[in-house]
Write a protein that holds these residues in place. Structure first.
Motif, mmCIF file in Angstrom:
data_model
loop_
_atom_site.group_PDB
_atom_site.id
_atom_site.type_symbol
_atom_site.label_atom_id
_atom_site.label_comp_id
_atom_site.label_asym_id
_atom_site.label_seq_id
_atom_site.Cartn_x
_atom_site.Cartn_y
_atom_site.Cartn_z
ATOM 1 N N TYR A 180 0.840 -1.204 0.000
ATOM 2 C CA TYR A 180 0.000 0.000 0.000
ATOM 3 C C TYR A 180 0.876 1.255 0.000
ATOM 4 O O TYR A 180 0.641 2.202 -0.762
ATOM 5 C CB TYR A 180 -0.912 -0.012 1.221
ATOM 6 C CG TYR A 180 -1.702 1.254 1.429
ATOM 7 C CD1 TYR A 180 -2.778 1.577 0.597
ATOM 8 C CD2 TYR A 180 -1.376 2.138 2.463
ATOM 9 C CE1 TYR A 180 -3.506 2.747 0.789
ATOM 10 C CE2 TYR A 180 -2.099 3.300 2.659
ATOM 11 C CZ TYR A 180 -3.159 3.603 1.826
ATOM 12 O OH TYR A 180 -3.873 4.753 2.012
ATOM 13 N N ILE B 41 2.457 1.783 -3.452
ATOM 14 C CA ILE B 41 1.506 2.295 -4.440
ATOM 15 C C ILE B 41 1.310 3.795 -4.260
ATOM 16 O O ILE B 41 1.424 4.574 -5.208
ATOM 17 C CB ILE B 41 0.162 1.543 -4.331
ATOM 18 C CG1 ILE B 41 0.325 0.096 -4.831
ATOM 19 C CG2 ILE B 41 -0.931 2.264 -5.133
ATOM 20 C CD1 ILE B 41 -0.875 -0.784 -4.565
ATOM 21 N N ALA C 125 -1.102 -0.262 -10.627
ATOM 22 C CA ALA C 125 -2.036 -0.013 -9.530
ATOM 23 C C ALA C 125 -1.864 1.424 -9.078
ATOM 24 O O ALA C 125 -0.762 1.830 -8.685
ATOM 25 C CB ALA C 125 -1.754 -0.967 -8.374
ATOM 26 N N ALA D 107 -5.307 1.814 -3.683
ATOM 27 C CA ALA D 107 -5.634 0.558 -3.014
ATOM 28 C C ALA D 107 -6.141 0.855 -1.610
ATOM 29 O O ALA D 107 -5.899 1.931 -1.053
ATOM 30 C CB ALA D 107 -4.407 -0.349 -2.940
ATOM 31 N N GLY E 265 -13.254 -3.565 -6.070
ATOM 32 C CA GLY E 265 -11.823 -3.643 -6.271
ATOM 33 C C GLY E 265 -11.363 -5.034 -6.669
ATOM 34 O O GLY E 265 -12.153 -5.981 -6.716
ATOM 35 N N LEU F 295 -7.151 -3.495 -4.816
ATOM 36 C CA LEU F 295 -6.762 -2.475 -5.785
ATOM 37 C C LEU F 295 -8.028 -1.783 -6.274
ATOM 38 O O LEU F 295 -8.936 -2.424 -6.811
ATOM 39 C CB LEU F 295 -6.019 -3.110 -6.962
ATOM 40 C CG LEU F 295 -4.813 -3.982 -6.612
ATOM 41 C CD1 LEU F 295 -4.160 -4.514 -7.897
ATOM 42 C CD2 LEU F 295 -3.812 -3.219 -5.764
ATOM 43 N N VAL G 90 -6.809 0.988 -11.385
ATOM 44 C CA VAL G 90 -5.788 0.217 -12.087
ATOM 45 C C VAL G 90 -5.636 0.723 -13.516
ATOM 46 O O VAL G 90 -6.439 1.523 -14.007
ATOM 47 C CB VAL G 90 -6.146 -1.291 -12.104
ATOM 48 C CG1 VAL G 90 -6.159 -1.848 -10.693
ATOM 49 C CG2 VAL G 90 -7.474 -1.533 -12.802
#
Length: 311
Positions: free
Chosen positions: A221, A224, A244, A247, A270, A282, A285
């Motif tokens: 996480y 991302i 990604a 999230a 997700g 996610l 995306v």
């Protein structure tokens, strides 16, 4: 006092505008050369260049500041003080020695932690809860100069590099505003850095952007959000890049014994993927060759099925 300002991204723009608005004599602005962007490879000016032109300031864009002709061009402006903020090039000694009042840098971390070119991204990727801005004198080393002043900025759990860049940009501008009267009067007392406490934040590479599904949900996480809105974190789906952009951690973990990287569910909420210690959902995306989209849009036409393994 003649000031030369050096900066490139949006992070530096508030500081430049503040210097002009406060009445300081900014005689020239240095920024990185225009770079081709997009599929058409159109050359796009940096945010600092755009701001400088709007302010009616001369703009220099040397490819390499170390070249003698670049130093000579800068020296012609006879700066008394050089102010940098995310310029993107290391200043050679010939430049550092030019201004009588020194060269100061607005650096986006609490030095000596996170010296280098990607302090904001890496502090999020590493799960830090606080960062800040350091105003420092520049030296020949990488962000090793004496510290003039610092300000702390908390990192919220929802922060991305984009939101944190904006916060630190404002904090850096205000820190510079507070210290400029002292800098204009002459070199101020500064505190040497403790090199033993130094950590480094080198520029990101392709492997930094790749998701390791064996890692914890929290670490993935953080990776991302640390790469938003720039490169984005990626994994592989059917041998192609699958990015990604957002999230969340699911409230319950139904990953069971599935291998890390296994897709457990694809829904409007997700794409739930097994991680090293649980699962991650996610929510935004980007499949290869397409624009970023919500999980809801992706789920309506996705060929991705539960049981797919991302790599």
């Amino acid at each position: 006092m003649k000031i030369v300002f050096m900066g490139t991204p949006e992070f530096a723009v508030p500081s430049l505008k503040m210097l002009v608005a406060e009445g300081y004599d900014v005689v020239a602005v240095l920024t990185q050369p225009d770079r081709p962007q997009g599929r058409k490879k159109t050359h796009v000016p940096t945010p600092v260049k755009q701001a400088a032109l709007e302010l009616g300031l001369p703009v220099l864009q040397p490819e390499r500041l170390r070249r003698p002709e670049a130093v000579a061009e800068l020296a012609a402006y006879a700066p008394d003080l050089i102010v940098t903020a995310a310029y993107g090039q290391i200043l050679p000694k010939a430049v550092l020695d030019l201004p009588a009042h020194g060269c100061v840098n607005v650096h986006g971390s609490l030095l000596p932690k996170y010296r280098g070119g990607a302090p904001i991204q890496r502090c999020i990727i590493n799960g830090e809860s606080v960062t800040g801005v350091t105003l420092m004198y520049m030296a020949e080393g990488l962000d090793t100069g004496d510290m003039i002043s610092r300000v702390e900025v908390p990192i919220e759990d929802e922060d991305t590099s984009g939101t944190l860049f904006a916060k630190l940009s404002v904090a850096g501008c205000e820190l510079l505003r507070q210290e400029m009267p002292r800098l204009a009067a002459g070199r101020v007392e500064a505190v040497p850095q403790d090199d033993a406490q130094a950590t480094y934040a080198p520029n990101l590479n392709r492997e930094d952007e790749r998701i390791d599904w064996n890692d914890s949900s929290r670490n993935i996480y953080n990776r991302i959000r640390g790469l938003v809105p720039f490169s984005g974190a990626f994994t592989l789906w059917n041998g192609e890049t699958f990015k990604a952009w957002a999230a969340v951690k699911p409230e319950s973990d139904n990953g069971g014994e599935a291998a890390p990287g296994t897709v457990l569910a694809v829904s409007a909420q997700g794409i739930e993927v097994k991680t090293g210690d649980g699962t991650l959902l996610l929510t935004e995306v980007q499949p290869a060759g397409k624009k970023a989209m919500s999980a809801g849009d992706f789920s309506r036409g996705a060929a991705m099925k539960p049981g797919t393994v991302l790599g």
